[in-house]
Write a protein that holds these residues in place. Structure first.
Motif, short mmCIF file in Angstrom:
data_model
loop_
_atom_site.label_atom_id
_atom_site.label_comp_id
_atom_site.label_asym_id
_atom_site.label_seq_id
_atom_site.Cartn_x
_atom_site.Cartn_y
_atom_site.Cartn_z
N GLU A 150 29.11 -31.98 43.47
CA GLU A 150 29.13 -32.16 44.92
C GLU A 150 29.35 -33.60 45.35
O GLU A 150 29.14 -33.95 46.51
N ARG A 221 19.24 -28.79 44.48
CA ARG A 221 20.36 -29.00 45.41
C ARG A 221 19.93 -28.84 46.87
O ARG A 221 20.57 -29.40 47.76
N PHE A 255 19.99 -41.81 36.19
CA PHE A 255 20.47 -41.55 37.55
C PHE A 255 21.05 -42.82 38.13
O PHE A 255 20.42 -43.89 38.10
N MET A 268 15.92 -38.55 49.70
CA MET A 268 16.09 -37.57 48.61
C MET A 268 14.93 -37.68 47.62
O MET A 268 14.38 -36.68 47.16
C1 HEM Z 1 23.01 -32.34 42.43
C2 HEM Z 1 21.09 -33.05 38.04
C3 HEM Z 1 18.35 -36.64 39.81
C4 HEM Z 1 20.73 -36.28 44.01
C5 HEM Z 1 22.69 -32.19 41.11
C6 HEM Z 1 23.19 -31.15 40.25
C7 HEM Z 1 22.67 -31.36 39.03
C8 HEM Z 1 21.81 -32.52 39.10
C9 HEM Z 1 22.91 -30.55 37.77
C10 HEM Z 1 24.12 -29.99 40.70
C11 HEM Z 1 25.57 -30.28 40.61
C12 HEM Z 1 26.06 -31.44 41.43
O1 HEM Z 1 26.36 -31.31 42.61
O2 HEM Z 1 26.09 -32.52 40.88
C13 HEM Z 1 20.17 -34.08 38.15
C14 HEM Z 1 19.33 -34.53 37.07
C15 HEM Z 1 18.55 -35.54 37.58
C16 HEM Z 1 18.92 -35.72 38.97
C17 HEM Z 1 19.32 -33.97 35.67
C18 HEM Z 1 17.48 -36.36 36.90
C19 HEM Z 1 16.60 -35.84 36.10
C20 HEM Z 1 18.75 -36.84 41.11
C21 HEM Z 1 18.20 -37.85 41.98
C22 HEM Z 1 18.88 -37.74 43.16
C23 HEM Z 1 19.84 -36.67 43.03
C24 HEM Z 1 17.09 -38.82 41.60
C25 HEM Z 1 18.75 -38.55 44.43
C26 HEM Z 1 17.80 -39.41 44.67
C27 HEM Z 1 21.55 -35.18 43.93
C28 HEM Z 1 22.44 -34.76 45.01
C29 HEM Z 1 23.07 -33.60 44.57
C30 HEM Z 1 22.58 -33.37 43.22
C31 HEM Z 1 22.64 -35.45 46.35
C32 HEM Z 1 24.10 -32.76 45.34
C33 HEM Z 1 23.39 -31.74 46.18
C34 HEM Z 1 24.40 -30.86 46.92
O3 HEM Z 1 25.02 -31.38 47.85
O4 HEM Z 1 24.56 -29.70 46.52
N1 HEM Z 1 21.85 -33.02 40.40
N2 HEM Z 1 19.92 -34.82 39.27
N3 HEM Z 1 19.72 -36.14 41.78
N4 HEM Z 1 21.68 -34.33 42.87
FE1 HEM Z 1 20.76 -34.55 41.10
#
Ligand code: HEM
Length: 309
Positions: A150, A221, A255, A268
Motif C-alpha cells: 500500500e 492495516r 521499520f 500510527m
Molecule cells: C501495512 C508489516 C510495522 C505502517 C503493512 C503490511 C504488512 C506490514 C505485511 C500489509 C501490506 C502493505 O501494505 O505493506 C509490518 C511489520 C511491522 C510493521 C512486520 C513491524 C513488526 C509498522 C509500523 C508502522 C506501519 C511501525 C507505522 C508506524 C503500515 C502502514 C501500512 C502497513 C501505513 C499500510 C496500511 C494500508 O493502507 O493498508 N505492514 N508493519 N507498519 N504498515 Fe506495517
C-alpha cells in the motif's frame, strides 16, 4: 530548484541502516558536518563502480543534533520520538543523532559506503545501531507477509513523504522514523495462517486484503490507516527491511517510514501500541518487540550540500 535526497528511491534488494551518536565537543560536530557535506561525493565514489545497482544514501538528523550541525532553526516538528507505553507493549525511544539509510541492488556497495562513513567519523561519532537488511522473496517480511503493497506511487509518494511549498524553509525535506523489531517466530508460526491473516488484515498467500466484514478492528492495516478531517487517507512511504541471523535465532523487521509530517507516523504508533480504541492494540506486537525507535529530519539535498560549502 530544490532537490530532495533519495527518499523516494525504489525498494532495493539490500539496505544498511546506521544510527550514530556524535561525541561531545565542537570538533566532533564539525567533523560530522564535514562528512555529511561530502556525502554526495562519497556516494558517487562508491556507487559509480556499478551504476545499475543504484546506490543511494539518505541522511537524517535527530533533534539533539540539529543545532550542532546546522546554523538554521530546527524544523518545527523535529523532536525526540516519545516512548509509547501501551497496556501490554512499549515502543522505546532510543538515542540517535544521525541516521544513514543506505540502499543498493548489491549488499557490498552498502557495506563499502557504511565503512567509508564510519572511517570518516572515527573519533567523532559512534554507531549505536547497524542493521544490514535484505529483500526477502516476494517482498515478504519474516512473518511471511508481502510488505509494502500500500505504499503510494508516483506523485502521491512525493506528496506523502516530502515537505511541500507550504514550509519553504524546509521544502524537499522529510521526517524519518526508524524502529527495530525482533519477532518471536516460534510463537508466530504456531498461529494458524487464518489467524495470522486477521492480525495483518490480508491473505498471506495471495496478499489480497481480507473483506472488511471479517477484518478485526485490531488488524495492522486498519490501525495504520489514518484519515484527515475530510476522510482522506494520509499515506506514508515505508521501506521495511528483513534482517536477522538464523544461527542466533534472530528474526527481525527494520521499520523505515518517511512522511511529510511525523504526526502521521506517531498516530500510527499510538494506534498500534495503545490501541484504537485504547486496549484494541496491534496483535503484531504479541509476536514482535520494538527494541529501538528514533525520529530524524531529512533535509533536502540542496540544504545538505550547503554543509560542504
Ligand atoms: C501495512 C508489516 C510495522 C505502517 C503493512 C503490511 C504488512 C506490514 C505485511 C500489509 C501490506 C502493505 O501494505 O505493506 C509490518 C511489520 C511491522 C510493521 C512486520 C513491524 C513488526 C509498522 C509500523 C508502522 C506501519 C511501525 C507505522 C508506524 C503500515 C502502514 C501500512 C502497513 C501505513 C499500510 C496500511 C494500508 O493502507 O493498508 N505492514 N508493519 N507498519 N504498515 Fe506495517
Amino acid at each position: 530548484m530544490i532537490e530532495p535526497q533519495a527518499v523516494l528511491a525504489p525498494l532495493s534488494r539490500a539496505a544498511l541502516v546506521l544510527v550514530v551518536t556524535i561525541h561531545d565537543g565542537d570538533d566532533a560536530a564539525s567533523r560530522t558536518r564535514d562528512l555529511c557535506g561530502d556525502l554526495s561525493g562519497l556516494v558517487r565514489s562508491v556507487g559509480f563502480r556499478d551504476l545499475d545497482a543504484q546506490l543511494s544514501c539518505v541522511v537524517g538528523f535527530g533533534a539533539d543534533a540539529w543545532g550542532r550541525i546546522f546554523d538554521t532553526p530546527r524544523p518545527a516538528r523535529l523532536h525526540r520520538l516519545p516512548a509509547i507505553k501501551g497496556e501490554r507493549h512499549e515502543a522505546p525511544s532510543t538515542p540517535g543523532d544521525v541516521v544513514f539509510h543506505i540502499r543498493a541492488g548489491r549488499p557490498d556497495l552498502c557495506f563499502e559506503l557504511a565503512t567509508q562513513i564510519l572511517t570518516r567519523l572515527d573519533g567523532a561519532a559512534v554507531a549505536v545501531d547497524e542493521t544490514q537488511g535484505f529483500r526477502f522473496f516476494d517482498f515478504r517480511d519474516l512473518l511471511g507477509f508481502v510488505d509494502g503493497t500500500e505504499n503510494p506511487t508516483g506523485d502521491a509518494s512525493a506528496e506523502a513523504a516530502l515537505i511541500g511549498a507550504d514550509d519553504p524553509d524546509f521544502a524537499g525535506g522529510s521526517y524519518l522514523v526508524v524502529q527495530k523489531y525482533l519477532h518471536d517466530l516460534d510463537a508466530w508460526n504456531k498461529l494458524p495462517v487464518e489467524a495470522q491473516n486477521r492480525v495483518i488484515g490480508r491473505d498471506k498467500l495471495s496478499n489480497v486484503e481480507l473483506p472488511d466484514e471479517v477484518t478485526p478492528s485490531s488488524a495492522h492495516r486498519i490501525l495504520t490507516t489514518i484519515k484527515d478531517d475530510e476522510g482522506n487517507e494520509i499515506k506514508i512511504m515505508r521501506d521495511n527491511m528483513p534482517f536477522g541471523s538464523p544461527a542466533a535465532g534472530e528474526f527481525g523487521t527494520y521499520f523505515i517510514g518517511y512522511a511529510a509530517s511525523p504526526t502521521v507516523i506517531e498516530q500510527m504508533l499510538r494506534n498500534m501500541f495503545i490501541g484504537n480504541p485504547t486496549g484494541n492494540y496491534d496483535r503484531i506486537l504479541d509476536f514482535s518487540r520494538a527494541v529501538t525507535g528514533s525520529l530524524f529530519f531529512v533535509p533536502s539535498l540542496t540544504m545538505l550540500d550547503t554543509l560542504g560549502d
